[in-house]
Design a protein around this motif. Structure first.
Motif, PDB file in Angstrom:
ATOM      1  N   ASP A 207      -4.110 -62.533   3.747  1.00  0.00           N
ATOM      2  CA  ASP A 207      -4.388 -61.568   2.673  1.00  0.00           C
ATOM      3  C   ASP A 207      -6.035 -61.078   2.961  1.00  0.00           C
ATOM      4  O   ASP A 207      -6.483 -59.640   3.302  1.00  0.00           O
ATOM      5  CB  ASP A 207      -4.328 -61.891   1.385  1.00  0.00           C
ATOM      6  N   VAL A 208      -6.760 -62.001   3.368  1.00  0.00           N
ATOM      7  CA  VAL A 208      -8.563 -61.624   3.823  1.00  0.00           C
ATOM      8  C   VAL A 208      -8.165 -60.958   4.971  1.00  0.00           C
ATOM      9  O   VAL A 208      -9.005 -59.877   5.250  1.00  0.00           O
ATOM     10  CB  VAL A 208      -9.358 -63.001   3.842  1.00  0.00           C
ATOM     11  N   ILE A 209      -7.538 -61.272   5.825  1.00  0.00           N
ATOM     12  CA  ILE A 209      -7.709 -60.356   7.281  1.00  0.00           C
ATOM     13  C   ILE A 209      -7.156 -59.243   6.925  1.00  0.00           C
ATOM     14  O   ILE A 209      -7.784 -58.120   7.483  1.00  0.00           O
ATOM     15  CB  ILE A 209      -6.794 -61.258   8.474  1.00  0.00           C
ATOM     16  N   SER A 210      -6.125 -58.878   6.363  1.00  0.00           N
ATOM     17  CA  SER A 210      -5.366 -57.668   6.111  1.00  0.00           C
ATOM     18  C   SER A 210      -6.472 -56.654   5.464  1.00  0.00           C
ATOM     19  O   SER A 210      -6.457 -55.514   5.968  1.00  0.00           O
ATOM     20  CB  SER A 210      -4.133 -57.743   5.106  1.00  0.00           C
ATOM     21  N   ARG A 211      -7.215 -57.274   4.615  1.00  0.00           N
ATOM     22  CA  ARG A 211      -8.152 -56.326   3.700  1.00  0.00           C
ATOM     23  C   ARG A 211      -9.392 -56.002   4.727  1.00  0.00           C
ATOM     24  O   ARG A 211     -10.035 -54.873   4.602  1.00  0.00           O
ATOM     25  CB  ARG A 211      -8.599 -57.018   2.513  1.00  0.00           C
ATOM     26  N   LEU A 212      -9.703 -56.860   5.439  1.00  0.00           N
ATOM     27  CA  LEU A 212     -10.951 -56.620   6.286  1.00  0.00           C
ATOM     28  C   LEU A 212     -10.500 -55.710   7.329  1.00  0.00           C
ATOM     29  O   LEU A 212     -11.484 -55.013   7.870  1.00  0.00           O
ATOM     30  CB  LEU A 212     -11.398 -57.846   6.952  1.00  0.00           C
ATOM     31  N   VAL A 213      -9.359 -55.580   7.534  1.00  0.00           N
ATOM     32  CA  VAL A 213      -8.759 -54.578   8.595  1.00  0.00           C
ATOM     33  C   VAL A 213      -8.634 -53.285   8.090  1.00  0.00           C
ATOM     34  O   VAL A 213      -8.788 -52.254   8.647  1.00  0.00           O
ATOM     35  CB  VAL A 213      -7.676 -55.045   9.485  1.00  0.00           C
ATOM     36  N   ALA A 214      -8.039 -53.270   6.951  1.00  0.00           N
ATOM     37  CA  ALA A 214      -7.463 -52.038   6.236  1.00  0.00           C
ATOM     38  C   ALA A 214      -8.690 -51.445   5.739  1.00  0.00           C
ATOM     39  O   ALA A 214      -8.768 -49.953   5.954  1.00  0.00           O
ATOM     40  CB  ALA A 214      -6.896 -52.341   4.714  1.00  0.00           C
ATOM     41  N   GLN A 215      -9.672 -51.718   5.301  1.00  0.00           N
ATOM     42  CA  GLN A 215     -10.968 -50.912   5.180  1.00  0.00           C
ATOM     43  C   GLN A 215     -11.519 -49.988   5.969  1.00  0.00           C
ATOM     44  O   GLN A 215     -11.495 -48.745   6.069  1.00  0.00           O
ATOM     45  CB  GLN A 215     -12.255 -51.546   4.405  1.00  0.00           C
ATOM     46  N   PRO A 216     -11.831 -50.527   7.411  1.00  0.00           N
ATOM     47  CA  PRO A 216     -12.149 -49.699   8.490  1.00  0.00           C
ATOM     48  C   PRO A 216     -11.118 -48.699   9.159  1.00  0.00           C
ATOM     49  O   PRO A 216     -11.480 -47.585   9.474  1.00  0.00           O
ATOM     50  CB  PRO A 216     -12.664 -50.523   9.479  1.00  0.00           C
ATOM     51  N   LEU A 217      -9.855 -49.249   8.965  1.00  0.00           N
ATOM     52  CA  LEU A 217      -8.672 -48.453   9.241  1.00  0.00           C
ATOM     53  C   LEU A 217      -8.522 -47.006   8.326  1.00  0.00           C
ATOM     54  O   LEU A 217      -8.363 -45.958   9.007  1.00  0.00           O
ATOM     55  CB  LEU A 217      -7.508 -48.932   9.296  1.00  0.00           C
ATOM     56  N   SER A 218      -8.921 -47.249   7.133  1.00  0.00           N
ATOM     57  CA  SER A 218      -8.830 -46.190   6.387  1.00  0.00           C
ATOM     58  C   SER A 218      -9.987 -45.189   6.576  1.00  0.00           C
ATOM     59  O   SER A 218      -9.675 -43.995   6.407  1.00  0.00           O
ATOM     60  CB  SER A 218      -8.990 -46.824   4.815  1.00  0.00           C
ATOM     61  N   GLU A 219     -11.296 -45.543   6.875  1.00  0.00           N
ATOM     62  CA  GLU A 219     -12.163 -44.782   7.431  1.00  0.00           C
ATOM     63  C   GLU A 219     -11.909 -44.026   8.669  1.00  0.00           C
ATOM     64  O   GLU A 219     -12.114 -42.893   8.677  1.00  0.00           O
ATOM     65  CB  GLU A 219     -13.539 -45.381   7.385  1.00  0.00           C
ATOM     66  N   ILE A 220     -11.390 -44.745   9.710  1.00  0.00           N
ATOM     67  CA  ILE A 220     -11.121 -44.009  10.823  1.00  0.00           C
ATOM     68  C   ILE A 220      -9.904 -43.115  10.854  1.00  0.00           C
ATOM     69  O   ILE A 220     -10.094 -42.106  11.349  1.00  0.00           O
ATOM     70  CB  ILE A 220     -10.714 -45.414  12.034  1.00  0.00           C
ATOM     71  N   LEU A 221      -8.841 -43.424   9.993  1.00  0.00           N
ATOM     72  CA  LEU A 221      -7.585 -42.690  10.287  1.00  0.00           C
ATOM     73  C   LEU A 221      -7.807 -41.687   9.279  1.00  0.00           C
ATOM     74  O   LEU A 221      -6.661 -40.792   8.989  1.00  0.00           O
ATOM     75  CB  LEU A 221      -6.328 -43.400   9.955  1.00  0.00           C
ATOM     76  N   LYS A 222      -8.700 -41.795   8.267  1.00  0.00           N
ATOM     77  CA  LYS A 222      -8.845 -40.823   7.200  1.00  0.00           C
ATOM     78  C   LYS A 222      -7.825 -40.701   6.065  1.00  0.00           C
ATOM     79  O   LYS A 222      -7.393 -39.790   5.554  1.00  0.00           O
ATOM     80  CB  LYS A 222      -9.193 -39.392   7.557  1.00  0.00           C
TER      81      LYS A 222
END
Length: 325
Positions: free
Chosen positions: A45-60
């Motif tokens: 869960d922690v890894i998923s959230r740490l990855v999700a945040q920058p992916l949201s910014e990059i993929l808009k």
């Protein structure tokens, strides 16, 4: 005739717009769901959230983390395998995903062929730890003790079929020792067994062993990775101390349903590499799991998962571990 031509043109235009290539060209246009198979607050869960945040910014577009715990992560993998292959549902498998190939009788998906791999995210290792009064102080001593007392030594893990358990089985097979596996319901319970004196040895992730080692509550004899764990620099690897070439690490990565367009997979892979290159993301993931952040190509991840599935299936068969339903 004009109406028929116009209707045919509209149908053709709609089919083009709905085609995978058209979807890939516009991707993403709405939120993406990132599924993992474990409880909230856990490592996945922690890894998923740490990855999700920058992916949201990059993929808009928002990347929303969704937990689907159960069956050692297989509930989540099944949901990803059955999702539409459009890039809007992706998953975070961990090392246990490859184990499932040999551990379950009727797996509703193939660990490799049911998915399009995106990228690995992180690798992390296990440590062999013992009670402070255990008669051996290094891996060679442990193996010598086990050989002198065949079948009399127990080791605990996070549960039957866990990568912790299978690391112990592989270690025993390579070293030629006979020891007994004692399954617990998770690492915390295994640590309780060790610290209470009910258990002489555990195999656990390095990041969970480290604080107990620092507190003097146990001895760490070796780590399973090919290089030493930075958090325990004085603890040698199994390879350097006893069994050359021994290398066992668990991992986390990202995948999508089979049939997801290559253009979308390439876009997701690029976004993951950008996310993992951010120093704050890399350092936080490595701090949480005590591992090494390492992205990959989709092809490299596919090769790795296939290799891991084959290795653990072989270990399960040789150890006569019963397959689960």
């Amino acid at each position: 005739m004009r109406r028929i031509a116009a209707l045919a043109g509209a149908v053709f235009s709609a089919s083009v717009l709905a085609s995978p290539l058209a979807q890939a060209a516009d991707y993403p246009t709405r939120p993406i769901t990132l599924v993992h198979g474990f409880a909230a607050g856990g490592t996945a869960d922690v890894i998923s959230r740490l990855v999700a945040q920058p992916l949201s910014e990059i993929l808009k577009q928002p990347v929303i983390v969704e937990q689907r715990p159960g069956a050692g992560g297989n509930n989540a993998s099944r949901s990803v395998a059955n999702a539409a292959p459009d890039g809007y549902t992706i998953g975070l498998p961990t090392g246990g995903h490859a184990v499932s190939a040999g551990l379950y009788k009727n797996l509703p998906f193939h660990p490799v062929d049911s998915f399009e791999m995106i990228s690995t995210v992180v690798y992390y290792a296990f440590a062999v730890a013992v009670k402070p009064d255990f008669p051996a102080n290094d891996m060679k001593g442990l193996l010598a003790y086990a050989k002198a007392n065949p079948g009399k030594l127990d080791y605990g893990s996070a549960g039957i079929g866990s990568t912790h358990h299978l690391t112990g089985e592989l270690l025993g097979s390579v070293a030629g020792i006979q020891w007994n596996h004692v399954p617990y319901r998770g690492e915390a319970a295994a640590f309780t067994g060790l610290l209470s004196g009910d258990l002489p040895i555990i195999i656990a992730t390095t990041v969970t062993v480290q604080p107990q080692l620092t507190a003097g509550k146990l001895k760490a004899l070796a780590v399973s990775s090919p290089t030493r764990f930075r958090g325990m620099p004085n603890v040698p690897t199994v390879a350097e101390s006893a069994l050359p070439g021994f290398d066992v690490r668990t991992w986390a990565g990202l995948f999508a349903p089979k049939g997801t367009p290559k253009e979308i997979i390439a876009q997701l892979n690029s976004a993951v590499q950008q996310a993992l290159a951010r120093p704050e993301v890399k350092s936080k993931i490595e701090e949480i799991v005590g591992g090494d952040v390492q992205g990959s190509t989709p092809e490299a991840m596919r090769t790795m998962v296939a290799s891991e599935a084959a290795r653990w299936t072989d270990v399960i068969k040789k150890a006569n571990i019963p397959q689960q339903e």
